[in-house]
Design a protein around this motif. Structure first.
Motif, PDB file in Angstrom:
ATOM      1  N   PRO A  12      -4.343  -6.619  -1.861  1.00  0.00           N
ATOM      2  CA  PRO A  12      -4.992  -7.527  -2.789  1.00  0.00           C
ATOM      3  C   PRO A  12      -4.978  -6.958  -4.200  1.00  0.00           C
ATOM      4  CG  PRO A  12      -6.630  -6.308  -1.539  1.00  0.00           C
ATOM      5  CD  PRO A  12      -5.292  -5.951  -0.967  1.00  0.00           C
ATOM      6  N   ASN A  81     -11.902  -9.133  -0.572  1.00  0.00           N
ATOM      7  CA  ASN A  81     -10.474  -8.829  -0.419  1.00  0.00           C
ATOM      8  C   ASN A  81      -9.710 -10.013   0.169  1.00  0.00           C
ATOM      9  OD1 ASN A  81     -10.631  -6.263  -1.495  1.00  0.00           O
ATOM     10  ND2 ASN A  81     -10.939  -5.264   0.475  1.00  0.00           N
ATOM     11  N   ARG A  85      -6.691 -11.789  -1.643  1.00  0.00           N
ATOM     12  CA  ARG A  85      -5.381 -11.731  -0.990  1.00  0.00           C
ATOM     13  C   ARG A  85      -4.812 -13.125  -0.730  1.00  0.00           C
ATOM     14  NH1 ARG A  85      -6.704  -8.263   2.662  1.00  0.00           N
ATOM     15  NH2 ARG A  85      -5.696  -6.479   1.686  1.00  0.00           N
TER      16      ARG A  85
END
Length: 391
Positions: A12, A81, A85
């Motif tokens: 990420p 995250n 992502r």
């Protein structure tokens, strides 16, 4: 667009947040101090220049609140995250999500089991699993199965603290059961408002579940629904932080007030007397600190204070420290039982320093030469496999 293949396995676009590492460092040090004081109680003489006996007890007795901090931070980072992502939780790729968890969690877990089993088979009683009416080998197998199926907290509820070094896995069991369901919930509910309501319900269940199990320590401290609320609050905080930035002036006022409240709650009474709403309050306080940390991820003030840099460093090692510190403490207890260490001189303070140093040293080596290389290797292989399948 839903990322697939190598896109889904790319890291990420987020920098490491030093303030979060600092908070994790505080949490893990509280846990270590709690466990050390159970093994080697510190009295007035040994800490006369630092804390009173009541002060030592107040700091040491509530190490489980350090785990509450971990739960909130975990939910915050996992959700944050995932948003970074995949762009949205509705686009989360379940296979990649589980691959990341396996790469980070499983290598150290397997290493811990191997080390504890080897020490038990070598004849060190403190590392053996003791279940009345069951052979040591059968008991060891049961404890290992509980660890590998993320049910150590249930195992403890049924059999008690049967294995000293594996007891810490109760919290890993709570986390991983929550994250096993995380992709299903995200993909089923899809819209953020529905997810926020779901997590809010989980957060609300927590204190009432603890209230209903006040006569059972495993129920109000270690059960899934007694602990899920901290993770859920962290998930909510991550969503809020991704969409709303706390005003800097408000953050400067809010953070010390929140910290003061958390410290007061921590020191006020034992977690056994405050857990019903205390865990919720500690989780909410942690969530506010995390939201306030997002615009200041670089944590410049940490660079100027050596003590804070040290605490931050322990935060980076928090997973390895959490898993392996009881091996160090168990070895110390085997070599130097508490009965052989003076309770009135500086010996136990020296033992505390040795314990902290050895735990940090071993965890650093494990992280640098085992956990992180395996994590990167597994992710690289998964990335290649995903790219191949995508082609």
């Amino acid at each position: 667009m839903h990322p697939t293949g190598s896109e889904a396995l790319s890291p990420p676009p987020r920098q490491r947040n030093r303030r979060i590492d600092l908070l994790r460092g505080v949490a893990i040090l509280l846990v270590l101090f709690h466990h050390f004081c159970i093994a080697y109680p510190l009295n007035h003489s040994s800490l006369a220049m630092l804390l009173t006996p009541d002060g030592v007890r107040a700091v040491a007795r509530n190490g489980n609140y350090g785990v509450t901090l971990f739960f909130v931070i975990s939910g915050f980072l996992i959700t944050g995250n995932a948003l970074a992502r995949w762009g949205s939780l509705a686009a989360l790729d379940a296979r990649s999500f589980y691959a990341f968890r396996i790469a980070r969690i499983v290598p150290c877990l397997l290493l811990l089991l191997c080390v504890v089993n080897a020490l038990a088979l070598a004849g060190l009683p403190i590392f053996a699993t003791h279940i009345p009416g069951m052979s040591p080998l059968a008991a060891m197998i049961r404890a290992n199965l509980a660890a590998l199926t993320f049910s150590t907290n249930v195992f403890i509820a049924h059999h008690g603290w049967t294995n000293y070094a594996l007891g810490v896995l109760w919290s890993l069991s709570v986390e991983e059961v929550f994250y096993i369901t995380f992709p299903f919930v995200a993909l089923l509910l899809r819209r953020l408002p529905f997810l926020l309501v779901f997590w809010a319900l989980i957060a609300l269940i927590g204190p009432f579940y603890r209230m209903a199990h006040q006569n059972d320590e495993s129920g109000f401290l270690f059960a899934y629904f007694a602990s899920f609320d901290g993770i859920a609050i962290g998930c909510i905080a991550a969503v809020l932080a991704s969409r709303w930035q706390l005003n800097e002036q408000l953050a400067r006022i809010l953070q010390p007030v929140v910290l003061a409240g958390m410290i007061t709650l921590y020191l006020y009474r034992s977690i056994g007397g405050t857990n019903i709403w205390g865990v919720s309050a500690m989780a909410l306080g942690t969530a506010l600190l995390l939201i306030a940390s997002v615009p200041h991820a670089e944590g410049r003030f940490i660079s100027h204070v050596r003590l804070l840099r040290t605490v931050e460093w322990t935060g980076r090692l928090s997973y390895e420290l959490y898993l392996f510190h009881l091996i160090i403490l168990g070895l110390l207890r085997t070599i130097l039982p508490a009965s052989t260490i003076s309770a009135t001189g500086p010996d136990r303070l020296m033992m505390l320093a040795v314990f902290f140093a050895a735990s940090c040293g071993v965890s650093s080596l494990i992280g640098r030469f085992f956990a992180e290389p395996l994590n990167q290797t597994l992710r690289a292989r998964l990335k290649r496999a995903a790219t191949k399948n995508g082609n």
